[in-house]
Design a protein around this motif. Structure first.
Motif, PDB file in Angstrom:
ATOM      1  N   THR A  19      32.403  32.806  41.569  1.00  0.00           N
ATOM      2  CA  THR A  19      31.116  32.109  41.652  1.00  0.00           C
ATOM      3  C   THR A  19      30.491  31.982  40.274  1.00  0.00           C
ATOM      4  O   THR A  19      30.214  32.983  39.606  1.00  0.00           O
ATOM      5  CB  THR A  19      30.151  32.856  42.580  1.00  0.00           C
ATOM      6  N   ASP A  20      30.322  30.736  39.860  1.00  0.00           N
ATOM      7  CA  ASP A  20      29.700  30.429  38.567  1.00  0.00           C
ATOM      8  C   ASP A  20      28.188  30.526  38.716  1.00  0.00           C
ATOM      9  O   ASP A  20      27.577  29.790  39.497  1.00  0.00           O
ATOM     10  CB  ASP A  20      30.108  29.012  38.132  1.00  0.00           C
ATOM     11  N   THR A  21      27.581  31.434  37.970  1.00  0.00           N
ATOM     12  CA  THR A  21      26.120  31.585  38.006  1.00  0.00           C
ATOM     13  C   THR A  21      25.433  30.832  36.863  1.00  0.00           C
ATOM     14  O   THR A  21      24.214  30.892  36.729  1.00  0.00           O
ATOM     15  CB  THR A  21      25.733  33.075  37.920  1.00  0.00           C
ATOM     16  N   GLY A  22      26.231  30.149  36.040  1.00  0.00           N
ATOM     17  CA  GLY A  22      25.665  29.385  34.925  1.00  0.00           C
ATOM     18  C   GLY A  22      25.815  30.071  33.593  1.00  0.00           C
ATOM     19  O   GLY A  22      26.007  29.410  32.569  1.00  0.00           O
ATOM     20  N   ILE A  23      25.716  31.431  33.579  1.00  0.00           N
ATOM     21  CA  ILE A  23      25.879  32.189  32.337  1.00  0.00           C
ATOM     22  C   ILE A  23      26.784  33.387  32.609  1.00  0.00           C
ATOM     23  O   ILE A  23      26.512  34.180  33.519  1.00  0.00           O
ATOM     24  CB  ILE A  23      24.543  32.690  31.768  1.00  0.00           C
ATOM     25  N   PHE A  24      27.825  33.526  31.828  1.00  0.00           N
ATOM     26  CA  PHE A  24      28.700  34.690  31.920  1.00  0.00           C
ATOM     27  C   PHE A  24      28.080  35.803  31.062  1.00  0.00           C
ATOM     28  O   PHE A  24      27.958  35.660  29.844  1.00  0.00           O
ATOM     29  CB  PHE A  24      30.097  34.341  31.414  1.00  0.00           C
ATOM     30  N   GLU A  25      27.691  36.903  31.728  1.00  0.00           N
ATOM     31  CA  GLU A  25      26.901  37.921  31.029  1.00  0.00           C
ATOM     32  C   GLU A  25      27.577  39.289  30.963  1.00  0.00           C
ATOM     33  O   GLU A  25      26.934  40.287  30.660  1.00  0.00           O
ATOM     34  CB  GLU A  25      25.530  38.068  31.693  1.00  0.00           C
ATOM     35  N   ARG A  26      28.838  39.375  31.170  1.00  0.00           N
ATOM     36  CA  ARG A  26      29.528  40.655  30.997  1.00  0.00           C
ATOM     37  C   ARG A  26      29.630  40.998  29.512  1.00  0.00           C
ATOM     38  O   ARG A  26      29.577  40.122  28.647  1.00  0.00           O
ATOM     39  CB  ARG A  26      30.937  40.597  31.599  1.00  0.00           C
ATOM     40  N   LEU A  27      29.809  42.283  29.228  1.00  0.00           N
ATOM     41  CA  LEU A  27      30.052  42.779  27.862  1.00  0.00           C
ATOM     42  C   LEU A  27      28.924  42.410  26.900  1.00  0.00           C
ATOM     43  O   LEU A  27      29.105  42.342  25.689  1.00  0.00           O
ATOM     44  CB  LEU A  27      31.373  42.219  27.313  1.00  0.00           C
ATOM     45  N   GLY A  28      27.747  42.169  27.452  1.00  0.00           N
ATOM     46  CA  GLY A  28      26.612  41.822  26.597  1.00  0.00           C
ATOM     47  C   GLY A  28      26.633  40.381  26.129  1.00  0.00           C
ATOM     48  O   GLY A  28      25.808  39.980  25.286  1.00  0.00           O
ATOM     49  N   LEU A  29      27.590  39.595  26.663  1.00  0.00           N
ATOM     50  CA  LEU A  29      27.681  38.184  26.264  1.00  0.00           C
ATOM     51  C   LEU A  29      26.705  37.340  27.071  1.00  0.00           C
ATOM     52  O   LEU A  29      26.264  37.726  28.158  1.00  0.00           O
ATOM     53  CB  LEU A  29      29.103  37.661  26.492  1.00  0.00           C
ATOM     54  N   LYS A  30      26.391  36.198  26.549  1.00  0.00           N
ATOM     55  CA  LYS A  30      25.609  35.204  27.273  1.00  0.00           C
ATOM     56  C   LYS A  30      26.276  33.847  27.071  1.00  0.00           C
ATOM     57  O   LYS A  30      25.750  32.946  26.416  1.00  0.00           O
ATOM     58  CB  LYS A  30      24.160  35.181  26.788  1.00  0.00           C
ATOM     59  N   LEU A  31      27.494  33.718  27.628  1.00  0.00           N
ATOM     60  CA  LEU A  31      28.282  32.515  27.496  1.00  0.00           C
ATOM     61  C   LEU A  31      27.870  31.515  28.575  1.00  0.00           C
ATOM     62  O   LEU A  31      28.067  31.745  29.768  1.00  0.00           O
ATOM     63  CB  LEU A  31      29.777  32.836  27.620  1.00  0.00           C
ATOM     64  N   LYS A  32      27.290  30.417  28.142  1.00  0.00           N
ATOM     65  CA  LYS A  32      26.788  29.426  29.085  1.00  0.00           C
ATOM     66  C   LYS A  32      27.888  28.474  29.509  1.00  0.00           C
ATOM     67  O   LYS A  32      28.700  28.035  28.691  1.00  0.00           O
ATOM     68  CB  LYS A  32      25.651  28.619  28.457  1.00  0.00           C
ATOM     69  N   ASP A  45      36.508  21.032  37.094  1.00  0.00           N
ATOM     70  CA  ASP A  45      35.130  21.091  36.605  1.00  0.00           C
ATOM     71  C   ASP A  45      35.020  21.584  35.172  1.00  0.00           C
ATOM     72  O   ASP A  45      33.928  21.597  34.609  1.00  0.00           O
ATOM     73  CB  ASP A  45      34.302  22.019  37.508  1.00  0.00           C
ATOM     74  N   SER A  46      36.149  22.041  34.626  1.00  0.00           N
ATOM     75  CA  SER A  46      36.152  22.640  33.279  1.00  0.00           C
ATOM     76  C   SER A  46      35.122  23.760  33.191  1.00  0.00           C
ATOM     77  O   SER A  46      34.322  23.832  32.248  1.00  0.00           O
ATOM     78  CB  SER A  46      35.865  21.566  32.220  1.00  0.00           C
ATOM     79  N   CYS A  47      35.173  24.639  34.157  1.00  0.00           N
ATOM     80  CA  CYS A  47      34.151  25.687  34.310  1.00  0.00           C
ATOM     81  C   CYS A  47      34.375  26.835  33.316  1.00  0.00           C
ATOM     82  O   CYS A  47      35.318  27.618  33.448  1.00  0.00           O
ATOM     83  CB  CYS A  47      34.171  26.224  35.737  1.00  0.00           C
ATOM     84  N   ASN A  48      33.503  26.943  32.345  1.00  0.00           N
ATOM     85  CA  ASN A  48      33.603  28.016  31.353  1.00  0.00           C
ATOM     86  C   ASN A  48      33.499  29.388  32.006  1.00  0.00           C
ATOM     87  O   ASN A  48      34.199  30.332  31.626  1.00  0.00           O
ATOM     88  CB  ASN A  48      32.504  27.867  30.293  1.00  0.00           C
ATOM     89  N   TYR A  49      32.621  29.497  32.998  1.00  0.00           N
ATOM     90  CA  TYR A  49      32.385  30.782  33.649  1.00  0.00           C
ATOM     91  C   TYR A  49      33.669  31.283  34.315  1.00  0.00           C
ATOM     92  O   TYR A  49      34.056  32.446  34.160  1.00  0.00           O
ATOM     93  CB  TYR A  49      31.270  30.657  34.692  1.00  0.00           C
ATOM     94  N   PHE A  50      34.359  30.395  35.033  1.00  0.00           N
ATOM     95  CA  PHE A  50      35.560  30.795  35.761  1.00  0.00           C
ATOM     96  C   PHE A  50      36.612  31.347  34.797  1.00  0.00           C
ATOM     97  O   PHE A  50      37.225  32.389  35.042  1.00  0.00           O
ATOM     98  CB  PHE A  50      36.127  29.604  36.535  1.00  0.00           C
ATOM     99  N   PHE A  51      36.837  30.648  33.700  1.00  0.00           N
ATOM    100  CA  PHE A  51      37.898  31.069  32.785  1.00  0.00           C
ATOM    101  C   PHE A  51      37.483  32.281  31.949  1.00  0.00           C
ATOM    102  O   PHE A  51      38.335  33.097  31.566  1.00  0.00           O
ATOM    103  CB  PHE A  51      38.323  29.893  31.908  1.00  0.00           C
ATOM    104  N   ALA A  52      36.192  32.436  31.703  1.00  0.00           N
ATOM    105  CA  ALA A  52      35.717  33.650  31.035  1.00  0.00           C
ATOM    106  C   ALA A  52      35.951  34.866  31.935  1.00  0.00           C
ATOM    107  O   ALA A  52      36.398  35.928  31.470  1.00  0.00           O
ATOM    108  CB  ALA A  52      34.234  33.518  30.700  1.00  0.00           C
ATOM    109  N   GLU A  53      35.675  34.693  33.220  1.00  0.00           N
ATOM    110  CA  GLU A  53      35.910  35.776  34.173  1.00  0.00           C
ATOM    111  C   GLU A  53      37.412  36.080  34.277  1.00  0.00           C
ATOM    112  O   GLU A  53      37.815  37.251  34.352  1.00  0.00           O
ATOM    113  CB  GLU A  53      35.348  35.395  35.537  1.00  0.00           C
ATOM    114  N   THR A  54      38.226  35.043  34.241  1.00  0.00           N
ATOM    115  CA  THR A  54      39.686  35.243  34.289  1.00  0.00           C
ATOM    116  C   THR A  54      40.154  36.046  33.072  1.00  0.00           C
ATOM    117  O   THR A  54      40.966  36.969  33.187  1.00  0.00           O
ATOM    118  CB  THR A  54      40.409  33.882  34.329  1.00  0.00           C
ATOM    119  N   ALA A  55      39.649  35.688  31.906  1.00  0.00           N
ATOM    120  CA  ALA A  55      40.016  36.414  30.685  1.00  0.00           C
ATOM    121  C   ALA A  55      39.532  37.853  30.750  1.00  0.00           C
ATOM    122  O   ALA A  55      40.229  38.772  30.273  1.00  0.00           O
ATOM    123  CB  ALA A  55      39.424  35.718  29.460  1.00  0.00           C
ATOM    124  N   TYR A  56      38.345  38.065  31.333  1.00  0.00           N
ATOM    125  CA  TYR A  56      37.823  39.425  31.481  1.00  0.00           C
ATOM    126  C   TYR A  56      38.776  40.253  32.347  1.00  0.00           C
ATOM    127  O   TYR A  56      39.117  41.397  32.008  1.00  0.00           O
ATOM    128  CB  TYR A  56      36.434  39.380  32.106  1.00  0.00           C
TER     129      TYR A  56
END
Length: 945
Positions: free
Chosen positions: A683-696, A715-726
């Motif tokens: 679920t994309d919340t708009g901002i990836f905030e793990r590890l102190g990041l604020k990746l929009k 959708d080229s969802c940054n949040y989804f792929f950031a979570e995958t990398a996490y």
């Protein structure tokens, strides 16, 4: 009585014989007889032999060049061939009383020859690595080892290591400036600078140096003007009796049929360099130091195939190098022909479409303002005005010689008055204590240029600077005056005092600084780069208007004459803003000419089933005909100075972050390593905030909601792929950055992104990110790839895992058409770690992604693709990228494109849409290649990634 006569005769003979003079007469008679005998022997019996001996008849072998092979595209379209031409040659075979007379007469003859050649619009051959521009400014055309070798040859040293401090000259030969080397050559060749002006003296140096290099083989004439007109041929032959050692010979010239389109692929030919000779001679002993060889591209790569086999001829020459006799002629043979894998028609169409797209983006961003504070990075029209001067669309040197009554003359007077005032102001600043930060913006830029100029001319030795020095730090912070900085530089020995006529042992700081100021003033008097700064502020201060510059475009022939348009500019009914927008729209002024963002781009098309390269386009190109044969040094220098970097291959050399085009790699890693599966919902919340990041995510403040991996690609969802990398970085519950990076790198390597494509021409080195796995997952961090490398990657997606090495070659044939060698792409590696379901998810996501881009709404072929936006500089627009393949069910082509500083990936979509419509013949060539800038509309903001 008869007896008396006999007695008297006897008495006379006795008297003579007994005389003291008898012995002398006998000796004289013997000597006279001896001389007569030897004269008879020398002139009659052995006259011919002694004449041959006197003439010092020497046997030499002359190489006769073979005809260079042709280059064709895959369908037999001719791209490079040879044509008959005429070359004016000069042989140093005159007889002179002494060296002084030789220099005087030879220099005069060369000057006369140059007059004849230039009178008919031809030019001399200039292979000198020392270039003089129209303003008399000197610069080097080579660098590194080539420049070191040039210095070695100039100073007559055997090795580069032998270059040394020359006490007589007063400087170090290994660091000699262009001006120092020029003065040395003037003296070496005894060229009278009072007889010849600066540029004519330079031209004589060019030819004398060429003669000097071939002085060990005088019997071989040097070419001093190639591909000359019939008028020049007639003039030279008419005055043949007056021109010692001058002839016109039939020759061939290398011709490129579509130069701008294929310049980066084919390269060009030119005189062999030291390093090229060493390499080629090792492979083929027939190469010599006067050969013409491929200097770049396929011409260089396939040199040994293209270069014909040399013939030879034995000649006999005398002691001054004059040919006396010829024999043993052996016919040369033609080189092999090379066929490329590229489709010439497709290559040229893509180039034109790319130029139209760049013009459309550029035109859409130009606003009628002096400056722009907008975050949209609009282009103020004043920046366009300045670009006409800055990128030499308008020639400032031509303005200096314009006749009275022209707009050029008016503008040049304005410039001249301001230049005089500026030099006075700079002189004052160099003697003032005004801190850099307290200077006006104009003076800051000019003072900065002065310091840079001193560094470029090796007067200010940057390698000697102590960057921890307090004065240096204060200068960098703008807290001190330029005078304080330069005086300190003198005291700290950062200034090369040998540049001035001073005794270093006795000169104090004030004396050196006085010389330095004089040097600066003198250098700025005829300095094109500095002049452009003066013009810039005249434009921005409205002392030179946009309308004046537009009229000069007509006067200088940049634009075709149009009296009506010119009149409208003069009376104000058409503004300069409207005028220039119209000229850009109609492609009469191109993005390459202005060198404003965007002005460059690239596109690669390949067959994913075979790995064949069908098109490799880099914009802008250059006219390789002007670099081949008799290199146009002025043109080459203009290419070096051009802000659009036309010599640079954007398709194979430019590396940038891939942006979201990389997300299929992250998806592959996540699916294959078990971090996610095809049904995983994030679920994309708009901002990836793990590890102190604020990746929009790019849609922030909105979000994509709950999506699967194929939907995330869509959708080229940054949040989804950031979570995958996490998740890839987790070891148990512990986040380990290295683990995530290794997983991403593993699959990037599988797709060929760790290695070069092995294409034959120069290629940038790829880099897989080695930091920040979250950023790396969306194609940021320090990823860096070329367009060619991205094309290979997306081709592997299209064909389900075959990664090919790229080749530009198809086959080589002999001059009779027989195949000598065939080429086909080799498999670099086969991806075996991805499951069928992973491939299905990648394809599905890329197919769905196309549906999100309205640029493809009327495209009649099915397309799978992924856009990318990469930021490199916050003060410049983002790069626009696209990778894809079509048709989706049975891919025929894979495509990758990058528009550098293209504002947004949707602009890349507009371009790809046009290319596919051309390739699949959905639209006619006339409809697509209409010579008009593409209407990009609002597409640059229609979809982000």
């Amino acid at each position: 009585m008869q007896q008396n006569l006999v007695d008297k005769l006897k008495e006379w003979i006795v008297k003579i014989v007994t005389s003291r003079l008898f012995v002398v007469w006998v000796v004289i008679l013997c000597l006279f007889t001896f001389v007569l005998q030897h004269l008879f022997t020398l002139q009659i019996i052995k006259g011919s032999d002694y004449l041959d001996n006197y003439m010092m008849k020497i046997e030499k072998t002359i190489d006769i060049e073979g005809t260079r092979g042709n280059i064709y595209d895959r369908n037999g379209v001719l791209l490079a061939h040879n044509e008959l031409s005429y070359t004016v040659t000069l042989e140093d075979n005159g007889t002179y009383a002494n060296n002084k007379e030789r220099a005087k007469l030879l220099n005069a003859e060369i000057s006369t020859l140059i007059d004849m050649i230039e009178k008919n619009g031809d030019s001399i051959v200039n292979d000198l690595d020392l270039y003089m521009d129209p303003d008399g400014e000197l610069s080097f055309l080579s660098e590194g080892t080539e420049l070191a070798g040039f210095r070695r040859d100039i100073y007559g040293r055997k090795k580069v290591a032998d270059l040394k401090y020359n006490a007589k000259l007063g400087y170090d030969e290994s660091a000699a400036t262009p001006e120092q080397m020029y003065e040395y050559l003037l003296n070496k060749f005894a060229i009278d600078t009072e007889t010849y002006d600066r540029y004519r003296a330079y031209q004589i140096v060019v030819i004398r140096y060429a003669l000097y290099l071939s002085s060990y083989q005088k019997y071989i004439a040097i070419g001093i003007a190639e591909d000359v007109s019939d008028q020049t041929v007639a003039m030279i032959r008419e005055h043949a009796s007056e021109l010692q050692g001058v002839e016109v010979r039939e020759d061939t010239k290398r011709v490129y049929d579509y130069p701008e389109y294929f310049s980066h692929i084919l390269g060009y030919t030119g005189k062999i360099s030291d390093s090229e000779y060493d390499s080629l001679h090792e492979q083929d002993k027939s190469y010599n130091r006067s050969d013409v060889v491929g200097k770049a591209g396929i011409e260089q790569v396939m040199e040994l195939q293209l270069q014909g086999k040399k013939g030879s001829e034995t000649v006999y020459v005398n002691n001054v190098g004059k040919v006396l006799d010829e024999k043993d002629y052996q016919e040369p043979s033609a080189g092999n022909d090379v066929y490329l894998s590229l489709d010439a028609t497709l290559q040229m169409a893509i180039y034109d479409l790319l130029e139209q797209e760049l013009a459309g983006i550029l035109n859409s961003k130009i606003i009628n303002a002096k400056t722009s504070e907008s975050s949209e990075l609009y282009i103020p029209i004043y920046k366009v005005y300045n670009a006409l001067i800055e990128n030499s669309v308008i020639s400032t040197s031509a303005m200096a010689n314009a006749p009275d009554g022209t707009e050029q003359a008016t503008v040049y007077r304005t410039f001249s008055d301001r230049k005089e005032a500026v030099l006075s102001e700079i002189s004052g600043i160099l003697q003032s204590d005004t801190a850099y930060n307290d200077l006006s913006e104009e003076m800051q830029e000019m003072v900065t240029y002065v310091v840079k100029m001193l560094q470029d001319k090796s007067v200010f030795v940057t390698s000697s600077i102590d960057t921890s020095d307090t004065i240096y730090q204060n200068w960098k912070d703008g807290k001190i005056s330029v005078q304080e900085y330069l005086r300190h530089a003198i005291d700290a020995s950062w200034i090369n005092i040998t540049a001035f006529d001073l005794n270093e042992k006795y000169a104090d700081t004030s004396e050196v600084y006085a010389q330095l100021m004089s040097y600066v003033t003198e250098q700025l008097k005829n300095n094109t780069a500095f002049d452009k700064i003066v013009y810039k502020y005249l434009i921005y201060n409205d002392k030179i208007t946009g309308s004046q510059l537009c009229l000069i475009l007509y006067e200088q022939g940049v634009l075709a004459a149009d009296d009506s348009a010119a009149a409208s500019l003069k009376n104000g009914s058409t503004s300069a803003f409207t005028f220039l927008k119209n000229k850009i729209q109609n492609m009469e002024i191109t993005p390459a000419q202005l060198a404003l963002d965007p002005c460059t781009g690239s596109c690669i098309i390949m067959n994913p089933n075979t790995g064949e390269l069908l098109a490799s386009v880099s914009y802008p190109g250059y006219d390789s005909n002007r670099l081949a044969n008799n290199m146009d040094s002025a043109y080459y220098n203009s290419l070096l100075q051009d802000g659009s970097l036309p010599l640079y291959n954007n398709a194979t050399q430019q590396t940038t972050a891939p942006g979201s085009t990389f997300k299929m790699v992250t998806a592959s890693a996540g699916l294959s390593e078990g971090a996610i599966d095809p049904e995983t919902v994030i679920t994309d919340t708009g901002i990836f905030e793990r590890l102190g990041l604020k990746l929009k995510c790019w849609v922030y403040p909105r979000n994509h909601g709950s999506i699967t991996v194929s939907q995330a690609i869509r959708d080229s969802c940054n949040y989804f792929f950031a979570e995958t990398a996490y998740r890839l970085s987790l070891s148990g519950d512990t986040y380990q950055e290295e683990k995530g990076l290794n997983a991403i790198a593993k699959y990037a390597t599988e797709f060929g992104l760790a290695d070069k494509t092995n294409i034959e021409i120069p290629e940038g080195t790829p880099k897989i990110a080695d930091e920040f796995p979250i950023d790396a997952s969306i194609g940021q961090s320090n990823h860096s790839y070329t367009t060619a490398q991205l094309a290979r990657y997306v081709s592997a997606i299209a064909n389900n895992g075959t990664v090919y090495d790229l080749t530009l070659l198809n086959k080589v044939t002999d001059s009779n058409g027989n195949i000598v060698q065939s080429y086909e792409p080799q498999v670099h590696n086969q991806i075996t770690d991805l499951s069928p379901s992973t491939w299905q998810n990648l394809h599905s996501g890329m197919e769905m992604a196309i549906g999100e881009h309205d640029q493809f709404n009327d495209l009649q072929v099915s397309l799978a693709g992924k856009t990318g936006t990469a930021q490199e500089n916050e003060k410049r627009p983002n790069h626009a990228l696209f990778v894809g393949y079509a048709p989706t069910d049975s891919p025929q082509i894979a495509i990758a494109t990058r528009i550098a500083y293209g504002y947004g990936s949707s602009n890349a979509c507009v371009f790809v849409d046009q290319v596919l419509k051309y390739y699949f013949k959905q639209n006619t060539e006339e409809e697509l290649l209409n010579g008009q800038a593409t209407n990009v509309g609002s597409s640059s903001n229609s979809f982000g990634d």
